[in-house]
Design an enzyme around this catalytic site. Structure first.
Site, mmCIF file in Angstrom:
data_model
loop_
_atom_site.group_PDB
_atom_site.id
_atom_site.type_symbol
_atom_site.label_atom_id
_atom_site.label_comp_id
_atom_site.label_asym_id
_atom_site.label_seq_id
_atom_site.Cartn_x
_atom_site.Cartn_y
_atom_site.Cartn_z
ATOM 1 C CB SER A 138 -0.850 0.003 1.270
ATOM 2 O OG SER A 138 -1.459 1.259 1.475
ATOM 3 C CE1 TYR A 148 -3.828 -2.298 5.516
ATOM 4 C CE2 TYR A 148 -2.907 -0.173 4.890
ATOM 5 C CZ TYR A 148 -3.532 -1.360 4.550
ATOM 6 O OH TYR A 148 -3.838 -1.621 3.232
HETATM 7 N N1 LIG Z 1 -8.750 -0.761 -0.699
HETATM 8 C C1 LIG Z 1 -7.718 0.031 -0.493
HETATM 9 O O1 LIG Z 1 -7.862 1.261 -0.395
HETATM 10 C C2 LIG Z 1 -6.327 -0.554 -0.421
HETATM 11 C C3 LIG Z 1 -5.254 0.328 -0.616
HETATM 12 C C4 LIG Z 1 -3.956 -0.167 -0.568
HETATM 13 C C5 LIG Z 1 -3.746 -1.503 -0.339
HETATM 14 N N2 LIG Z 1 -4.794 -2.342 -0.139
HETATM 15 C C6 LIG Z 1 -4.493 -3.756 0.117
HETATM 16 O O2 LIG Z 1 -5.066 -4.514 -0.930
HETATM 17 C C7 LIG Z 1 -5.337 -5.835 -0.464
HETATM 18 C C8 LIG Z 1 -6.758 -6.216 -0.867
HETATM 19 O O3 LIG Z 1 -7.641 -5.334 -0.217
HETATM 20 P P1 LIG Z 1 -9.062 -4.929 -0.819
HETATM 21 O O4 LIG Z 1 -9.141 -3.476 -0.752
HETATM 22 O O5 LIG Z 1 -9.309 -5.613 -2.099
HETATM 23 O O6 LIG Z 1 -9.993 -5.511 0.346
HETATM 24 P P2 LIG Z 1 -11.388 -6.298 0.332
HETATM 25 O O7 LIG Z 1 -12.258 -5.841 -0.773
HETATM 26 O O8 LIG Z 1 -11.903 -6.205 1.727
HETATM 27 O O9 LIG Z 1 -10.954 -7.822 0.029
HETATM 28 C C9 LIG Z 1 -10.149 -8.511 0.944
HETATM 29 C C10 LIG Z 1 -9.982 -9.957 0.483
HETATM 30 O O10 LIG Z 1 -9.087 -10.613 1.415
HETATM 31 C C11 LIG Z 1 -9.733 -11.775 1.943
HETATM 32 N N3 LIG Z 1 -9.275 -11.947 3.315
HETATM 33 C C12 LIG Z 1 -9.367 -11.070 4.344
HETATM 34 N N4 LIG Z 1 -8.848 -11.606 5.462
HETATM 35 C C13 LIG Z 1 -8.415 -12.852 5.127
HETATM 36 C C14 LIG Z 1 -7.806 -13.900 5.855
HETATM 37 N N5 LIG Z 1 -7.589 -13.835 7.181
HETATM 38 N N6 LIG Z 1 -7.482 -15.046 5.190
HETATM 39 C C15 LIG Z 1 -7.725 -15.152 3.869
HETATM 40 N N7 LIG Z 1 -8.308 -14.198 3.140
HETATM 41 C C16 LIG Z 1 -8.658 -13.062 3.767
HETATM 42 C C17 LIG Z 1 -11.235 -11.504 1.803
HETATM 43 O O11 LIG Z 1 -12.021 -12.669 1.648
HETATM 44 P P3 LIG Z 1 -12.687 -13.506 2.891
HETATM 45 O O12 LIG Z 1 -13.340 -12.510 3.779
HETATM 46 O O13 LIG Z 1 -13.618 -14.489 2.243
HETATM 47 O O14 LIG Z 1 -11.542 -14.216 3.535
HETATM 48 C C18 LIG Z 1 -11.265 -10.740 0.476
HETATM 49 O O15 LIG Z 1 -11.237 -11.654 -0.606
HETATM 50 C C19 LIG Z 1 -5.083 -5.817 1.048
HETATM 51 O O16 LIG Z 1 -3.835 -6.391 1.313
HETATM 52 C C20 LIG Z 1 -5.096 -4.332 1.381
HETATM 53 O O17 LIG Z 1 -4.310 -4.049 2.522
HETATM 54 C C21 LIG Z 1 -6.092 -1.896 -0.185
#
Ligand SMILES: NC(=O)c1ccc[n+]([C@@H]2O[C@H](COP(=O)([O-])OP(=O)(O)OC[C@H]3O[C@@H](n4cnc5c(N)ncnc54)[C@H](OP(=O)(O)O)[C@@H]3O)[C@@H](O)[C@H]2O)c1
Length: 257
Positions: A138, A148
């Site tokens: 991130s 985080y």
């Molecule tokens: N959205 C943002 O603004 C942003 C910005 C920078 C970086 N990121 C990073 O991008 C990545 C994806 O985030 P996102 O924004 O796409 O979030 P999201 O829409 O909430 O999706 C998160 C995914 O991770 C899975 N997950 C969560 N906890 C888990 C666990 N303990 N074991 C296995 N799977 C797990 C969830 O599925 P289940 O609940 O079915 O397990 C879901 O498929 C993360 O690493 C986040 O830190 C996000």
């Protein structure tokens, strides 16, 4: 046959990776906790793109969950060519408002799982002399932002270091550092994201497209979108204390407990 394994594949950035890679003809292994959602997605991608799509139900906050995905990455019969370590989440609250147990869970998913899965994948990729790993960090990696940001800084540093150590072996590693992306992330973390300016939001499909282009170009660090590249450049000129104050408040409003 080219196979990609994506963790956190059922929503947001992970689901965008799954769609984009299926469109490019990759066979998929989708990992997350929700089995029904995994199978729905696998079936849809199989039907739409004609690719094989398998699932691994795994909670990466647990030993069994990490081991299950490691086992799949260790398979010699069905090797994985591209690993996307994407699963992640945000905790609701600032330092000391979040329990130590929840902070440790974050470190398990964001750091231990990423270390172990990257190691399992690259060991077999090095034997075959090809493969790639994208570790989703991130832009928070570059700003003081609690556990985080610290965990994402670890992902970024670890990936850059491992990429150097494995250089010349045909395996590419890249840390992906997006800014705010519209996904389920903020709702799941109980964050009130209404105060985040519109210009700061990125689209998951565009983030993924840029990431795959950057990996193909051999980049080790990918910061999708010129706005965030400019922001990172400007941040180097701002005193650390001012930066810390801004980054600890931006996008960190939480809904009612
Ligand atoms: N959205 C943002 O603004 C942003 C910005 C920078 C970086 N990121 C990073 O991008 C990545 C994806 O985030 P996102 O924004 O796409 O979030 P999201 O829409 O909430 O999706 C998160 C995914 O991770 C899975 N997950 C969560 N906890 C888990 C666990 N303990 N074991 C296995 N799977 C797990 C969830 O599925 P289940 O609940 O079915 O397990 C879901 O498929 C993360 O690493 C986040 O830190 C996000």
């Amino acid at each position: 046959m080219t196979t990609a394994l994506i963790t956190g594949a059922t929503a947001g950035i992970g689901a965008a990776f799954a769609r984009r890679l299926a469109g490019r003809g990759y066979h998929l292994v989708l990992a997350a906790r929700n089995t029904d959602r995994l199978w729905r997605e696998a079936t849809e991608l199989h039907d739409r793109h004609g690719v094989e799509a398998d699932v691994v139900t795994a909670d990466l906050a647990t030993e069994e969950g990490i081991s299950a995905v490691e086992d799949r990455l260790n398979s010699r019969e069905h090797p994985v060519d591209l690993l996307v370590n994407n699963a992640g989440f945000g905790n609701k609250g600032r330092y000391l408002e979040v329990s130590v147990a929840d902070e440790l869970t974050m470190l398990k998913v964001h750091c231990e799982a990423v270390l172990r899965l990257t190691s399992a994948a690259t060991a077999s990729m090095c034997e075959r002399g090809r493969g790639g790993v994208i570790n989703v960090a991130s832009v928070a990696a570059f700003f003081p932002r609690g556990t985080y940001g610290a965990s994402k800084a670890w992902v970024t540093q670890f990936t850059q270091g491992a990429a150097k150590d494995l250089a010349g072996q045909g395996v590419r590693l890249m840390a992906l550092c997006p800014g705010f992306v519209r996904t389920e992330f903020h709702d799941r973390a109980g964050m009130d994201s209404t105060g985040i300016p519109r210009w700061m939001w990125l689209d998951a499909d565009q983030v993924v497209e840029t990431a795959l282009q950057d990996l193909a170009r051999g980049k080790v660090l990918s910061v999708p979108d010129p706005r965030y590249k400019a922001l990172l450049g400007a941040s180097r000129l701002i005193p650390r204390g001012v930066l810390a104050k801004a980054s600890s408040t931006t996008g960190r409003k939480y809904g009612p407990k």
